[in-house]
Design a protein around this motif. Structure first.
Motif, mmCIF file in Angstrom:
data_model
loop_
_atom_site.group_PDB
_atom_site.id
_atom_site.type_symbol
_atom_site.label_atom_id
_atom_site.label_comp_id
_atom_site.label_asym_id
_atom_site.label_seq_id
_atom_site.Cartn_x
_atom_site.Cartn_y
_atom_site.Cartn_z
ATOM 1 N N ILE A 3 -2.417 -6.518 -6.145
ATOM 2 C CA ILE A 3 -1.514 -6.692 -5.004
ATOM 3 C C ILE A 3 -0.127 -6.154 -5.364
ATOM 4 O O ILE A 3 0.322 -6.313 -6.502
ATOM 5 N N ALA A 7 2.407 -5.493 0.057
ATOM 6 C CA ALA A 7 1.365 -6.384 0.584
ATOM 7 C C ALA A 7 1.852 -7.827 0.578
ATOM 8 O O ALA A 7 1.610 -8.588 1.517
ATOM 9 N N LEU A 8 2.570 -8.182 -0.477
ATOM 10 C CA LEU A 8 3.093 -9.546 -0.575
ATOM 11 C C LEU A 8 4.008 -9.864 0.609
ATOM 12 O O LEU A 8 3.864 -10.896 1.262
ATOM 13 N N LYS A 10 4.147 -8.369 3.448
ATOM 14 C CA LYS A 10 3.419 -8.326 4.710
ATOM 15 C C LYS A 10 2.743 -9.678 4.974
ATOM 16 O O LYS A 10 2.860 -10.268 6.057
ATOM 17 N N VAL A 11 2.072 -10.180 3.943
ATOM 18 C CA VAL A 11 1.397 -11.480 4.072
ATOM 19 C C VAL A 11 2.431 -12.571 4.343
ATOM 20 O O VAL A 11 2.238 -13.443 5.199
ATOM 21 N N LEU A 14 3.513 -12.387 7.959
ATOM 22 C CA LEU A 14 2.494 -12.899 8.880
ATOM 23 C C LEU A 14 2.482 -14.429 8.885
ATOM 24 O O LEU A 14 2.193 -15.051 9.906
ATOM 25 N N ALA A 15 2.807 -15.027 7.745
ATOM 26 C CA ALA A 15 2.819 -16.486 7.646
ATOM 27 C C ALA A 15 4.219 -17.050 7.881
ATOM 28 O O ALA A 15 4.428 -18.253 7.777
ATOM 29 N N MET A 31 -1.251 -14.658 -6.781
ATOM 30 C CA MET A 31 -2.135 -14.045 -5.795
ATOM 31 C C MET A 31 -3.128 -13.112 -6.474
ATOM 32 O O MET A 31 -4.287 -12.989 -6.058
ATOM 33 N N ASP B 306 -3.094 -8.292 13.132
ATOM 34 C CA ASP B 306 -3.779 -8.789 11.958
ATOM 35 C C ASP B 306 -3.920 -10.288 12.154
ATOM 36 O O ASP B 306 -3.065 -11.064 11.771
ATOM 37 N N ARG B 308 -6.231 -12.308 11.109
ATOM 38 C CA ARG B 308 -6.797 -13.059 9.980
ATOM 39 C C ARG B 308 -7.708 -14.196 10.445
ATOM 40 O O ARG B 308 -7.471 -15.362 10.164
#
Lengths: 95, 514
Positions: A3, A7-8, A10-11, A14-15, A31, B306, B308
């Motif tokens: 990773i 990417a970190l 982005k995740v 999203l959260a 991760m 996305d 998920r």
């Protein structure tokens, strides 16, 4: 490393998580170990095995279609940071 | 001189290039449009008419005061757990059976994760891996480009259950977005079609059929204006014969079937204009503007979806047993196409009549109720498609508002069928009285007003004689060959009889005497 920073973030976005720069390395490492473990799991042949979606065997935990309201509007809106008498309010979401 | 001419040619050439680059939807001729194939697929969301929400006991009702049907689960308060509404499962199975889907005997719920203010939990409970129904489809009948009635089956990819989101409200100059969570968590079925549709007309017929179906099944009111039936329309265009689909655009925000068809007609021209100008169709979500009939892109940052998806650990799978499935199957109400066949076969009415009479379940039920009281089925059909329909059209179209009972209408039809009253007296005299005073009996109305048909030959004969004697010139002209005058004589006799004479008998008597 499986990773990268991109990417970190982005995740995290999203959260809706804020990551402090000093936390980056530790989180990346953690991760990465999760993903490595996933890779190990992926090595197992699961051909013909039903996907495990739930741990318990319980099925059909349903209820009959009876309606009842349990909160008054005043109670329901009580914790909203921003509200008027009828609505919860948030910063404008469309232009 | 030469230089000017060259310049002139250059200007023309340049302007042609410019025009080609800026083709507008309105520039696309029907001929050009006809060289393209429009490919359409739909996602149809339908609100289920359950008492409570999909996973909570909160009341599921449209049009209530904002934020009055919201319990702890709807608000995503910590520690709350969803519990599935069995009725919603049953309704989805009913729809699946009606559409010939395969019903998943074990179905699971998944979380679709995204953040938006109308979604308090931060995820929507939906179905991803194992939706409740798969495959199946709906048969439609529509008029093609040549005006020919065409039948076609539109296939479903699947039907799944999911919870609806809340509603964002924007009031005038209000700085903030207002949120009403009454709708949050209410049950939806989403029907996802294959890209089988090829025109606005087909798509209109498809949604009309779905709306009819969910109403027949009693699972939704299918009201597009109130949003209980919502369509996301995926549209792309390609040259006929092209092996690949074009880039698709999703259109939302259409509150009627007519507007959905307008949106498609605009969008296909817009996309053809883009392709013809060597442009690219952007994959995006567009909204429909009712006022100018155009679609417009939403100015939002397009981030890749996305969601998920993952199985919702709070909800155990649902297993549909053989017993339950056959119980739902045997309790299925008659479907529009089944009633159509029954009306044609059992009542012997034409296919066209059967189509009209099964348009809504209420009309179909009324037709059957009248047919249970009189054997004159075709006459019943004529009445429903004629005078009754006119009344409904003037009064909002709902048969529930039609005051005349099936028994009364059957009595009236029998009066006319037996010749006790003439057809015109039945439709133009008795029927209006019955509409105003539905509790009265047709026969009593006819008797009280002296509208019973006169079939007494002796009495009529003297009236016929009176008329013949009073018009010697016309009688002479008739005898010389002006046969068209017969209508005048009949009319005179009818007048003298106060419209109670049997016109057929009058005709016979006149023919004999003249």
């Amino acid at each position: 490393m499986k990773i990268d920073r991109e990417a970190l973030y982005k995740v995290a976005h999203l959260a809706r998580l804020d990551i402090r720069p000093e936390e980056e390395d530790a989180i990346l490492k953690s991760m990465d170990s999760v993903l490595n473990w996933m890779d190990q799991l992926n090595e197992i042949d699961t051909e013909g095995v039903e996907p495990l979606t739930h741990i318990s065997d319980e099925v059909n935990s349903w209820r009959s279609d009876n309606a009842s309201n349990t909160l008054s509007r005043t109670e329901a809106l009580a914790n909203a940071p921003l509200k008027n008498e009828r609505y919860i309010m948030v910063p404008k979401v469309i232009e | 001189m030469l230089w000017t001419a060259r310049m002139h040619i250059f200007v023309i050439a340049f302007s042609i290039i410019m025009t080609q680059n800026t083709l507008q939807p309105a520039d696309i001729t029907d001929e050009l449009l006809a060289t393209y194939e429009t490919v359409i697929g739909l996602e149809v969301h339908c609100q289920l008419l359950t008492e409570s929400k999909l996973f909570a006991r909160d009341v599921n009702r449209f049009g209530t005061e904002p934020n009055t049907n919201i319990g702890p689960l709807t608000l995503a308060l910590p520690g709350t757990l969803p519990k599935i509404n069995k009725k919603a499962i049953e309704y989805a199975v009913r729809l699946g059976l009606a559409c010939g889907c395969s019903i998943s005997r074990k179905t699971t719920f998944d979380r679709k994760n995204y953040f938006y203010p109308d979604l308090p939990k931060g995820y929507q409970i939906s179905q991803d891996k194992k939706p409740i129904c798969e495959n199946g489809g709906v048969a439609i009948s529509f008029k093609n480009a040549e005006g020919k009635t065409t039948d076609k089956v539109i296939r479903f990819h699947h039907i799944h259950l999911e919870e609806d989101a809340g509603k964002s409200v924007h009031e005038g100059d209000q700085e903030e977005t207002l949120l009403d969570y009454n709708r949050a968590g209410t049950p939806l079925v989403e029907m996802v079609s294959e890209p089988d549709l090829r025109s606005a007309e087909e798509t209109g017929a498809f949604v009309t059929e779905i709306r009819r179906l969910v109403r027949y099944l009693g699972i939704s009111d299918g009201n597009m204006e109130e949003g209980s039936l919502r369509c996301d329309v995926n549209v792309s265009v390609r040259k006929y014969g092209a092996p690949e689909y074009g880039t698709k655009v999703e259109i939302k925000n259409m509150n009627s079937i007519r507007n959905m068809m307008r949106a498609i007609s605009f969008e296909e021209r817009r996309q053809v204009a883009l392709v013809e100008s060597d442009g690219q169709v952007q994959q995006e979500t567009r909204m429909f503007d009712v006022d100018n009939g155009q679609t417009y892109g939403m100015r939002v940052k397009e981030t890749m979806n996305d969601y998920r998806y993952f199985p919702d650990p709070d909800l155990s799978p649902v297993v549909i047993s053989e017993e339950w499935l056959s119980a739902i199957t045997s309790a299925m109400p008659a479907l529009p196409h089944e009633l159509r066949e029954k009306f044609v076969n059992q009542y012997g009415i034409p296919t066209y009549d059967a189509m009209v009479l099964t348009d809504t379940k209420e009309i179909a039920d009324y037709f059957e109720a009248v047919c249970n009281k009189t054997p004159a089925y075709k006459t019943v059909s004529n009445w429903l498609m004629g005078p009754v329909k006119s009344f409904l059209n003037e009064n909002g179209g709902d048969i529930a508002l039609f005051p005349v009972s099936p028994q009364s209408l059957a009595d009236l039809i029998d009066l006319a069928e037996s010749g006790t009253v003439s057809n015109s007296v039945a439709t133009q005299k008795i029927f209006p009285v019955l509409l105003a005073e539905p509790q009265r009996e047709p026969k009593e109305i006819a008797a009280t007003n002296n509208w019973l048909q006169n079939s007494n030959t002796n009495e009529l004969e003297s009236l016929v004689d009176e008329v013949i004697n009073s018009m010697p010139d016309k009688v002479a002209a008739y005898r010389k060959g002006k046969k068209g005058l017969i209508g005048l004589f009949v009319g005179e006799v009818m007048k003298k009889s106060n419209n109670t004479a049997d016109p057929k008998l009058v005709n016979q008597l006149l023919a004999k005497k003249l």
